[in-house]
Design an enzyme around this catalytic site. Structure first.
Site, PDB file in Angstrom:
ATOM      1  N   HIS A  52      -3.410  -9.128   2.689  1.00 55.71           N
ATOM      2  CA  HIS A  52      -2.664  -9.678   3.822  1.00 55.71           C
ATOM      3  C   HIS A  52      -2.789 -11.197   3.706  1.00 55.71           C
ATOM      4  CE1 HIS A  52      -4.026  -5.797   5.546  1.00 55.71           C
ATOM      5  NE2 HIS A  52      -2.957  -5.839   6.291  1.00 55.71           N
ATOM      6  N   GLU A  58       0.064   6.394   3.664  1.00 56.62           N
ATOM      7  CA  GLU A  58      -1.404   6.419   3.690  1.00 56.62           C
ATOM      8  C   GLU A  58      -1.854   7.763   4.269  1.00 56.62           C
ATOM      9  OE1 GLU A  58      -3.481   2.907   4.953  1.00 56.62           O
ATOM     10  OE2 GLU A  58      -5.023   4.099   5.922  1.00 56.62           O
TER      11      GLU A  58
HETATM   12  C1  XUL Z   1      -3.750  -0.052   8.760  1.00 57.47           C
HETATM   13  C2  XUL Z   1      -3.412  -0.142   7.335  1.00 57.47           C
HETATM   14  C3  XUL Z   1      -3.097  -1.499   6.820  1.00 57.47           C
HETATM   15  C4  XUL Z   1      -1.890  -1.550   5.946  1.00 57.47           C
HETATM   16  C5  XUL Z   1      -1.480  -2.945   5.580  1.00 57.47           C
HETATM   17  O1  XUL Z   1      -4.219   1.163   9.168  1.00 57.47           O
HETATM   18  O2  XUL Z   1      -3.435   0.834   6.632  1.00 57.47           O
HETATM   19  O3  XUL Z   1      -4.189  -1.966   6.136  1.00 57.47           O
HETATM   20  O4  XUL Z   1      -2.085  -0.837   4.771  1.00 57.47           O
HETATM   21  O5  XUL Z   1      -1.323  -3.764   6.683  1.00 57.47           O
HETATM   22 CO    CO Z   2      -2.789   1.131   4.655  1.00 59.07          CO
END
Ligand code: XUL
Ligand code: CO
Length: 460
Positions: A125, A292
């Site tokens: 980030h 994710e």
């Molecule tokens: C939040 C998450 C973040 C994103 C990128 O749960 O997974 O780290 O991957 O902002």
């Molecule tokens: Co993530």
């Protein structure tokens, strides 16, 4: 990620962090490049026994299939702090200060880590790698300075940027959202932040750019206009796609679904919600998904569900390969160590012909009790071995042809006659009724779930 702490204080240590300022400082003394040894003893965890980057599986090297990536935020900004306790993860080079000098040390430590681990990609980030200044202008200047160093380290090590992303959730300004904020001024700030981050990501050769809508959602419907907020989100994504074209950035834009945390309800709930959103607003040619699995399970689905759904609609761009704890109900961001779950993911990746330009990004954090520097290594090694083994198992399943053949047979009625006409769109309700009247009532076939589960187990 839930322990993101851009201005974490108190991560000091007894050692003098500035002793790591020298160009040739070694951050992980006593740890060499991690090697491969398939016959290493059970107690050895600083060695790969499955992941052999140059080994060919289904016509490609493991490295090409897996495209592992280390995330900067958990691994180099994670402090181990939780709502009940102070930081536990003391890194000797990190004095906890919000200075550029500290940021530089962290980045140099990270590239030594990537290199010793043998991972070719990283993710960040904007606010993980670079401290915020007093104004946006100053903040951007800091980011440029850190990007200069990142570029130098990338060139020196050959490590590449899988994706960059903007942190649109940590700054208190974003407490009511970024692109879905009721204040247009904050919307504009978020746009300016993404504009800058995309320029920096492009300069660093990013292969993707990710949007996770950290606070794009609501806490109470009593104060929220949900349609207006989603219209604004769509406007934001449209402008981001336009800016990408304008500057000639060729990476994929990816949206990362998550159902809740920190917002009670997040608009990007799960893969199908994001797909419906993209189609509703005509954005499905511009964006793909970064899935994710810990978010997928938070949404109440099975581990691989969103990976399967995104891929089925041609929109699986990348994977934040982590896991939750099945007996806990929040985003624990653990390292994936379950071969069965990972095999289900690798089956999809094989089926769609790979993930590139996406990859398997370890959006994972060591437990706050895992306090040694070597824990950072063993966590990644264990997860990489899990996915390498999963790749081999999924390849064996593919090579056997058993699943493909039996699934094809299961849908066999659609390959001819009335089924074929349904698929081709050349029949209607009247003809279907006449078909049943002529043939008589159908008899349901067994789904044979336990047969499939047993067959799966035989490959493990
Ligand atoms: C939040 C998450 C973040 C994103 C990128 O749960 O997974 O780290 O991957 O902002
Ligand atoms: Co993530």
């Amino acid at each position: 990620m839930s322990s993101f702490a851009p201005e974490s204080k108190g991560v000091g240590s007894d050692s003098d962090a500035s002793s790591y300022d020298a160009e040739d400082a070694v951050f992980f003394p006593g740890i060499d490049k991690i090697g491969f040894n398939s016959s290493a003893g059970h107690g050895e965890t600083m060695v790969y026994r499955q992941y052999n980057p140059s080994e060919v599986v289904l016509g490609r090297t493991m490295e090409e299939w897996l495209r592992f990536s280390v995330c900067f935020w958990h691994t180099f900004r994670g402090t181990g702090a939780d709502p009940f306790g102070f930081p536990t993860l003391t890194r000797p080079w990190d004095d906890g200060s919000n200075t550029l000098a500290n940021a530089r040390r962290r980045l140099r430590a990270a590239f030594e880590f990537f290199t010793k681990l043998g991972v070719k990609y990283w993710t960040f980030h904007d606010r993980d790698i670079s401290p915020e200044g007093a104004t946006l202008e100053e903040t951007n200047k800091n980011l440029d300075e850190m990007a200069d160093l990142a570029l130098k380290l990338q060139n020196k090590t050959g490590v590449k940027l899988l994706w960059g992303t903007s942190n649109l959730f940590a700054n208190p300004m974003y407490m009511n959202g970024a692109a879905s904020n009721p204040d247009a001024h904050i919307f504009a700030y978020a746009a300016a932040q993404v504009k800058k981050c995309m320029e920096v990501a492009m300069r660093l050769g990013a292969q993707n750019f990710v949007f996770w809508g950290g606070r794009e959602g609501y806490h109470t419907l009593l104060n929220t206009d949900v349609r207006m907020e989603q219209n604004h989100l769509a406007a934001f994504f449209r402008m981001a796609a336009a800016y990408k074209k304008k500057i000639g950035f060729t990476g994929n834009l990816l949206i990362e679904p998550k159902p809740k945390e920190p917002a009670k309800h997040q608009y990007d709930y799960d893969a199908m919600t994001v797909i419906a959103f993209l189609k509703t607003y005509g954005l499905d040619k511009e964006y793909k998904l970064n899935i994710e699995p810990n978010h997928t399970t938070l949404a109440g689905h099975g581990y691989e569900h969103d990976v399967v759904m995104a891929s089925a609609f041609g929109l699986l761009g990348s994977v934040d390969s982590n896991t939750g704890s099945p007996d806990l109900g929040w985003d624990t961001d653990q390292f994936p160590m379950d071969v069965k779950n990972s095999t289900q993911v690798m089956r999809v990746i094989i089926e769609q012909g790979g993930l590139a330009p996406g990859g398997l990004n370890f959006d994972c954090k060591v437990r706050r009790e895992s306090t040694e520097l070597r824990d950072m290594f063993t966590a990644h090694i264990g997860a990489m071995d899990t996915f390498a083994k999963a790749l081999k198992v999924a390849a064996a399943m593919k090579n056997s042809g058993l699943f493909d053949k039996q699934i094809k047979e299961r849908y066999g009625s659609f390959s001819e006659g009335i089924g074929k006409k349904i698929d081709e769109g050349t029949t209607d309700f009247e003809e279907l009724e006449a078909y049943v009247m002529g043939k008589g009532d159908p008899v349901a076939a067994s789904g044979r779930q336990e047969h499939y589960e047993t067959m799966f187990n035989t490959f493990l």
